[in-house]
Write a protein that holds these residues in place. Structure first.
Motif, PDB file in Angstrom:
ATOM      1  N   UNK A 317      10.157  12.859 -19.783  1.00  0.00           N
ATOM      2  CA  UNK A 317       9.431  13.118 -20.958  1.00  0.00           C
ATOM      3  C   UNK A 317       8.168  14.065 -20.701  1.00  0.00           C
ATOM      4  N   UNK A 318       7.736  14.254 -19.456  1.00  0.00           N
ATOM      5  CA  UNK A 318       6.664  15.360 -19.205  1.00  0.00           C
ATOM      6  C   UNK A 318       7.353  16.948 -19.101  1.00  0.00           C
ATOM      7  N   UNK A 319       7.083  17.758 -19.874  1.00  0.00           N
ATOM      8  CA  UNK A 319       7.824  18.794 -20.045  1.00  0.00           C
ATOM      9  C   UNK A 319       7.666  19.777 -18.660  1.00  0.00           C
ATOM     10  N   UNK A 320       6.537  19.840 -17.958  1.00  0.00           N
ATOM     11  CA  UNK A 320       6.357  20.465 -16.730  1.00  0.00           C
ATOM     12  C   UNK A 320       7.087  19.817 -15.641  1.00  0.00           C
ATOM     13  N   UNK A 321       7.260  18.452 -15.761  1.00  0.00           N
ATOM     14  CA  UNK A 321       8.184  17.818 -14.727  1.00  0.00           C
ATOM     15  C   UNK A 321       9.526  17.783 -15.027  1.00  0.00           C
ATOM     16  N   UNK A 322      10.099  17.841 -16.208  1.00  0.00           N
ATOM     17  CA  UNK A 322      11.339  17.868 -16.585  1.00  0.00           C
ATOM     18  C   UNK A 322      11.739  19.398 -16.371  1.00  0.00           C
ATOM     19  N   UNK A 323      10.895  20.376 -16.345  1.00  0.00           N
ATOM     20  CA  UNK A 323      11.190  21.858 -16.001  1.00  0.00           C
ATOM     21  C   UNK A 323      11.538  21.960 -14.626  1.00  0.00           C
ATOM     22  N   UNK A 324      10.801  21.196 -13.693  1.00  0.00           N
ATOM     23  CA  UNK A 324      11.174  21.071 -12.209  1.00  0.00           C
ATOM     24  C   UNK A 324      12.597  20.506 -11.856  1.00  0.00           C
ATOM     25  N   UNK A 325      12.829  19.577 -12.955  1.00  0.00           N
ATOM     26  CA  UNK A 325      14.377  18.750 -12.541  1.00  0.00           C
ATOM     27  C   UNK A 325      15.238  19.734 -12.814  1.00  0.00           C
ATOM     28  N   UNK A 326      15.133  20.505 -13.920  1.00  0.00           N
ATOM     29  CA  UNK A 326      16.075  21.527 -14.210  1.00  0.00           C
ATOM     30  C   UNK A 326      16.248  22.710 -13.062  1.00  0.00           C
ATOM     31  N   UNK A 327      15.160  23.147 -12.716  1.00  0.00           N
ATOM     32  CA  UNK A 327      15.002  24.069 -11.716  1.00  0.00           C
ATOM     33  C   UNK A 327      15.856  23.890 -10.302  1.00  0.00           C
ATOM     34  N   UNK A 328      15.525  22.469 -10.003  1.00  0.00           N
ATOM     35  CA  UNK A 328      16.162  21.753  -8.825  1.00  0.00           C
ATOM     36  C   UNK A 328      17.740  21.738  -9.007  1.00  0.00           C
ATOM     37  N   UNK A 329      18.288  21.437 -10.311  1.00  0.00           N
ATOM     38  CA  UNK A 329      19.600  21.365 -10.524  1.00  0.00           C
ATOM     39  C   UNK A 329      20.149  22.514 -10.505  1.00  0.00           C
ATOM     40  N   UNK A 330      19.388  23.515 -10.846  1.00  0.00           N
ATOM     41  CA  UNK A 330      20.092  24.953 -10.954  1.00  0.00           C
ATOM     42  C   UNK A 330      20.208  25.634  -9.486  1.00  0.00           C
ATOM     43  N   UNK A 331      19.200  25.282  -8.500  1.00  0.00           N
ATOM     44  CA  UNK A 331      19.300  25.605  -7.000  1.00  0.00           C
ATOM     45  C   UNK A 331      20.230  24.683  -6.236  1.00  0.00           C
ATOM     46  N   UNK A 332      20.421  23.637  -6.782  1.00  0.00           N
ATOM     47  CA  UNK A 332      21.598  22.826  -6.164  1.00  0.00           C
ATOM     48  C   UNK A 332      22.988  23.292  -6.386  1.00  0.00           C
TER      49      UNK A 332
END
Length: 489
Positions: A317-332
């Motif tokens: 629900x936190x846009x900044x935090x959610x963007x880091x989750x998506x960043x991690x998924x992309x790197x993984x």
């Protein structure tokens, strides 16, 4: 309100078993009957029984405590599975026969596992429950392994029980069962087989070990279904949907996935009828799930704990935090090979699952036992990304978040002990200082399988120290905002 049981009259809107459970015998003994097993393996099995029957009900074994047995046995093994998505619905599961627990757990479990009718011994005991090192060998320092090697005729741990039961079946001329790990260990079947053989050789000799090597199958699996801990709300919802009191209700998400190596000693349920995928090589699927779902989970758990977010849905629900989750998924995803799967679509689906507002998956729950999880979830893909030249900052951020989580202090300035098998070593590591330059070498010395030399040196090591220093000095919220502004590095 009457208790849920085999004689309970179907009520409410829940789906009740479409078969007569008591007509079928148990063919599975399941070690470690927690919420996940009830939301996953038993749910699949229940659907197969409803479709074509068969002697595939399960006997559960609770290795730690009696609470699960006390909740389920008075209910004749019945429980409510609540699926929370855009709508909430429920099923009453009949695949469980009963639960073994308490003073005579080991003796009764061995008896059940030694019966010719037992054809599969399945397991969900979390990574720390086996007594297997991160390299996949028997961990002789593990309390259960140490105790069972001392008294192999009276085991209480997972590997000791499996070996004793197989030794008994061999002596009686009974066909061996299949050993089916359903935990988040990479190559879980291979690692469990190696540890079982090492235990069997030491405790029972090469004759028993050789028979196990030749006759027993250890298929690897990949499992996926987000299953939070049950709460008072879970039980209240179950009562509403079934019309009966249920002290063993479980809630989960609509999504589920089970990929299984099709290699069994004595037959198996037709789990494919319920959607399981049988393959020759589970490895690529394991990498996908461990590195993307579980890796992102670990990252958001530690950073979520440090930013005051109690649940995964709060992180998303936190846009900044959610963007880091998506960043991690992309790197993984960049480290996953050998699958004809749209990994971008998989990552999008994972982010949507994490954001499910109906699932209260606690970040504290995910943060437990990090030393058992991070080598395969974060370290392995980080090392591969370094070698391949793909983005590594997301992995450095995840490891820095874990280190900062270990370094938390209470109101008196003392380190906070974490829930982890290596808690003592971690506590000692973070007791010697509060700055990144001091903490990282100490943590690396305690956990070289998580922070090997390759991740402590060069640009990655500098990045890791920079991120940890920023989290410790500025707080996680400030670092989240800054990292999100960097975009998809």
């Amino acid at each position: 309100m009457n208790r849920l049981s085999a004689t309970a009259f179907p009520a409410g809107t829940a789906e009740w078993p479409r078969y007569r459970p008591e007509e079928y015998r148990a063919g599975i003994v399941h070690l470690g009957l927690g919420n996940f097993a009830r939301a996953h393996l038993l749910a699949y099995t229940d659907e197969v029984l409803a479709t074509q029957g068969g002697d595939w009900r399960a006997i559960g074994v609770s290795l730690r405590g009696t609470a699960v047995a006390e909740a389920l046995n008075p209910q004749d093994g019945r429980y409510t599975l609540i699926i929370r998505g855009q709508q909430t619905h429920a099923r009453v599961i009949g695949a469980l026969k009963h639960v073994i627990a308490g003073t005579h757990m080991a003796r009764c479990a061995l008896t059940a596992m030694a019966r010719p009718t037992c054809r599969i011994v399945s397991i969900t005991v979390t990574e720390k429950g086996y007594g297997i090192t991160s390299e996949g060998h028997l961990d002789r320092a593990h309390a259960a392994i140490r105790a069972d090697l001392a008294r192999p005729e009276a085991p209480t741990g997972v590997i000791g029980l499996i070996v004793a039961a197989l030794a008994h079946r061999r002596a009686m001329g009974v066909q061996p069962f299949t050993v089916l790990s359903c935990d988040n260990l990479s190559h879980n079947g291979q690692k469990l087989q190696r540890a079982v053989l090492e235990f069997a050789t030491e405790a029972h000799g090469e004759d028993v070990a050789g028979w196990i090597r030749q006759q027993v199958r250890f298929p690897s699996t990949m499992v996926d279904r987000i299953t939070p801990a049950s709460t008072a709300e879970t039980l209240a919802t179950a009562a509403t949907l079934t019309g009966h009191e249920d002290l063993a209700a479980v809630e989960t998400e609509p999504f589920r996935q089970w990929v299984i190596e099709d290699d069994f000693s004595a037959g198996r349920p037709a789990w494919e009828l319920a959607g399981a995928l049988f393959v020759r090589d589970v490895g690529p699927y394991e990498h996908m799930k461990l590195r993307m779902l579980n890796g992102a989970h670990s990252m958001l758990a530690y950073s979520g704990q440090l930013s005051g977010k109690a649940y995964v849905r709060d992180v998303m629900a936190d846009p900044a935090h959610a963007s880091l989750v998506r960043r991690h998924l992309k790197a993984a995803a960049a480290t996953v090979r050998g699958l004809a799967i749209d990994l971008d679509a998989y990552a999008t689906a994972l982010a949507e699952r994490f954001a499910n507002p109906s699932i209260a998956h606690a970040t504290a729950q995910i943060a437990m036992d990090g030393t058992q999880k991070l080598p395969q979830r974060i370290t392995a893909p980080a090392l591969e990304a370094l070698e391949a030249g793909t983005p590594v900052r997301p992995f450095a951020f995840a490891l820095a978040s874990w280190a900062a989580y270990l370094a938390r202090r209470d109101a008196r300035g003392a380190p906070i002990r974490v829930d982890d098998p290596r808690a003592d070593a971690l506590f000692a590591a973070v007791s010697g200082g509060t700055d990144a330059a001091t903490l990282l070498p100490a943590i690396a010395a305690a956990c070289p399988d998580i922070l090997p030399d390759a991740l402590r040196a060069g640009a990655f090591g500098a990045m890791l120290e920079e991120l940890l220093d920023a989290i410790l000095r500025e707080g996680m919220m400030a670092v989240l905002a800054r990292e999100a502004a960097l975009g998809g590095e």
